[in-house]
Design an enzyme around this catalytic site. Structure first.
Site, PDB file in Angstrom:
ATOM      1  N   ARG A   1       0.812  -1.212   0.000  1.00  0.00           N
ATOM      2  CA  ARG A   1       0.000   0.000   0.000  1.00  0.00           C
ATOM      3  C   ARG A   1       0.847   1.264   0.000  1.00  0.00           C
ATOM      4  O   ARG A   1       0.618   2.175  -0.801  1.00  0.00           O
ATOM      5  CB  ARG A   1      -0.934   0.019   1.226  1.00  0.00           C
ATOM      6  CG  ARG A   1      -2.247  -0.703   1.030  1.00  0.00           C
ATOM      7  CD  ARG A   1      -2.752  -1.231   2.347  1.00  0.00           C
ATOM      8  NE  ARG A   1      -1.803  -2.185   2.903  1.00  0.00           N
ATOM      9  CZ  ARG A   1      -1.741  -3.470   2.517  1.00  0.00           C
ATOM     10  NH1 ARG A   1      -2.581  -3.923   1.622  1.00  0.00           N
ATOM     11  NH2 ARG A   1      -0.845  -4.287   3.026  1.00  0.00           N
ATOM     12  N   THR A   2       1.831   1.328   0.903  1.00  0.00           N
ATOM     13  CA  THR A   2       2.586   2.571   1.039  1.00  0.00           C
ATOM     14  C   THR A   2       3.363   2.878  -0.235  1.00  0.00           C
ATOM     15  O   THR A   2       3.310   3.991  -0.768  1.00  0.00           O
ATOM     16  CB  THR A   2       3.544   2.489   2.241  1.00  0.00           C
ATOM     17  OG1 THR A   2       2.786   2.217   3.422  1.00  0.00           O
ATOM     18  CG2 THR A   2       4.298   3.792   2.414  1.00  0.00           C
TER      19      THR A   2
ATOM     20  N   LYS B   1      25.300  -4.993  -1.533  1.00  0.00           N
ATOM     21  CA  LYS B   1      26.758  -5.030  -1.680  1.00  0.00           C
ATOM     22  C   LYS B   1      27.471  -4.351  -0.509  1.00  0.00           C
ATOM     23  O   LYS B   1      28.700  -4.262  -0.495  1.00  0.00           O
ATOM     24  CB  LYS B   1      27.168  -4.324  -2.981  1.00  0.00           C
ATOM     25  CG  LYS B   1      26.515  -4.890  -4.228  1.00  0.00           C
ATOM     26  CD  LYS B   1      26.867  -4.044  -5.452  1.00  0.00           C
ATOM     27  CE  LYS B   1      26.150  -4.527  -6.695  1.00  0.00           C
ATOM     28  NZ  LYS B   1      26.430  -3.669  -7.876  1.00  0.00           N
TER      29      LYS B   1
ATOM     30  N   ARG C   1      11.573   3.667   3.016  1.00  0.00           N
ATOM     31  CA  ARG C   1      11.209   2.755   4.113  1.00  0.00           C
ATOM     32  C   ARG C   1      12.431   1.911   4.455  1.00  0.00           C
ATOM     33  O   ARG C   1      13.135   1.431   3.569  1.00  0.00           O
ATOM     34  CB  ARG C   1      10.045   1.854   3.721  1.00  0.00           C
ATOM     35  CG  ARG C   1       9.813   0.713   4.731  1.00  0.00           C
ATOM     36  CD  ARG C   1       8.505   0.007   4.520  1.00  0.00           C
ATOM     37  NE  ARG C   1       7.397   0.841   4.948  1.00  0.00           N
ATOM     38  CZ  ARG C   1       6.133   0.406   5.047  1.00  0.00           C
ATOM     39  NH1 ARG C   1       5.839  -0.845   4.747  1.00  0.00           N
ATOM     40  NH2 ARG C   1       5.189   1.212   5.435  1.00  0.00           N
TER      41      ARG C   1
ATOM     42  N   HIS D   1       5.748   6.169  11.341  1.00  0.00           N
ATOM     43  CA  HIS D   1       5.199   6.012   9.994  1.00  0.00           C
ATOM     44  C   HIS D   1       4.342   7.252   9.715  1.00  0.00           C
ATOM     45  O   HIS D   1       3.112   7.191   9.688  1.00  0.00           O
ATOM     46  CB  HIS D   1       4.360   4.739   9.934  1.00  0.00           C
ATOM     47  CG  HIS D   1       4.037   4.258   8.549  1.00  0.00           C
ATOM     48  ND1 HIS D   1       4.279   5.021   7.425  1.00  0.00           N
ATOM     49  CD2 HIS D   1       3.469   3.106   8.111  1.00  0.00           C
ATOM     50  CE1 HIS D   1       3.883   4.348   6.352  1.00  0.00           C
ATOM     51  NE2 HIS D   1       3.397   3.185   6.751  1.00  0.00           N
TER      52      HIS D   1
END
Length: 308
Positions: A51-52, A80, A101, A129
């Site tokens: 969703r985000t 890496k 995120r 959030h």
């Protein structure tokens, strides 16, 4: 240049402006269809999201902009060993704004020190959030017509739920708001949230273990899932995952204008037969996320001088 790392980065007046802008976008989306023509949003998702991430991408596209980025850490140079700071420094050469995120708390703030463009925290571990909180505020405002004078029930995993912590912080800045905290003792709101946020703000709150006891009092019921990824052991998760389930029977004593919310994804905590209840607003809530992110992208780019 401003970043969005936490809802407390913005004043109440600035949050209200974002809500009003999002409301205007909903009323007349065509007016905003080319606001971000030629601008690029980078979505740097070091942790899975549906969703985000998609709502950020949809938001930028509906503003006329373009999107680039990655959906998991393994598809980036982080695999890496590249640091978050170096990744962001490079990506800020290619994009006008970044939504990020990360599973580590504080990572977006570290990124903001290195970035040459605005950073939006799209969730960092169990910490914050903010765009979900802005989504929640927009939803409450659209359903109730106000953000003051409300009794809000928060139910489920209140210990690890970053959406709950962020919403408490945000709503503590409005007046005459009372929280009803519904959870097993093991998943109660952390003491630092009670002390540093609720008590420090002088907010009323009650802790209970059964939603049926408080249902008639609630204006808003905010359900959360028991998050498997936030537990230290599988046994602990299994012990709590079905602790609180909302079904039509539990809603019989609720107000006729109750607003039922959930940040999603849902697992077992709301039965599917609640979906047809007109008080269920969690899918509208998800849609509101696109509009508030459109408002936030526009506002940050304007504050940074990237938009006229």
């Amino acid at each position: 240049m401003r970043h969005c790392l936490d809802t407390t980065d913005f004043t109440v007046e600035e949050i209200d402006d974002l809500i009003h802008l999002a409301t205007d976008i909903i009323a007349d989306p065509k007016k905003y269809a080319h606001v971000c023509d030629g601008k690029k949003l980078a979505t740097l998702f070091f942790e899975p999201s549906t969703r985000t991430r998609l709502s950020f991408e949809a938001a930028m596209m509906e503003l006329g902009g373009n999107v680039l980025g990655f959906a998991e850490a393994n598809s980036s140079s982080a695999s890496k060993g590249e640091t978050v700071g170096d990744t962001v420094k490079i990506v800020s050469c290619y994009a006008d704004i970044i939504a990020m995120r990360h599973p580590l708390e504080g990572a977006p703030r570290v990124a903001s020190f290195k970035s040459d463009v605005p950073i939006i925290n799209a969730g960092d571990g169990g910490h914050s959030h903010p765009t979900q909180t802005l989504t929640d505020l927009l939803t409450i405002y659209r359903e109730k017509g106000r953000l003051n004078h409300l009794t809000i029930g928060l139910c489920g995993d209140l210990k690890f739920g970053r959406t709950v912590h962020s919403l408490i912080k945000a709503m503590c800045r409005y007046t005459d708001v009372e929280f009803v905290l519904i959870s097993p003792k093991e998943l109660a709101v952390p003491d630092y949230i009670k002390t540093d946020v609720l008590d420090a703000s002088g907010m009323k709150y009650t802790e209970v273990e059964h939603m049926e006891d408080v249902m008639p009092r609630l204006d808003v019921l905010y359900m959360t899932r028991i998050q498997r990824e936030r537990f230290f052991s599988e046994d602990e998760y299994l012990r709590h995952k079905d602790a609180f389930v909302l079904d039509p029977e539990k809603l019989e004593s609720a107000k006729s204008d109750l607003t039922i919310m959930h940040p999603l994804p849902r697992v077992h905590e709301i039965t599917v037969d609640v979906d047809d209840d007109p008080r269920a607003k969690y899918f509208e809530q998800a849609k509101n996320g696109k509009y508030i992110r459109m408002a936030l992208i526009m506002t940050l780019l304007k504050w940074g001088g990237a938009l006229e």
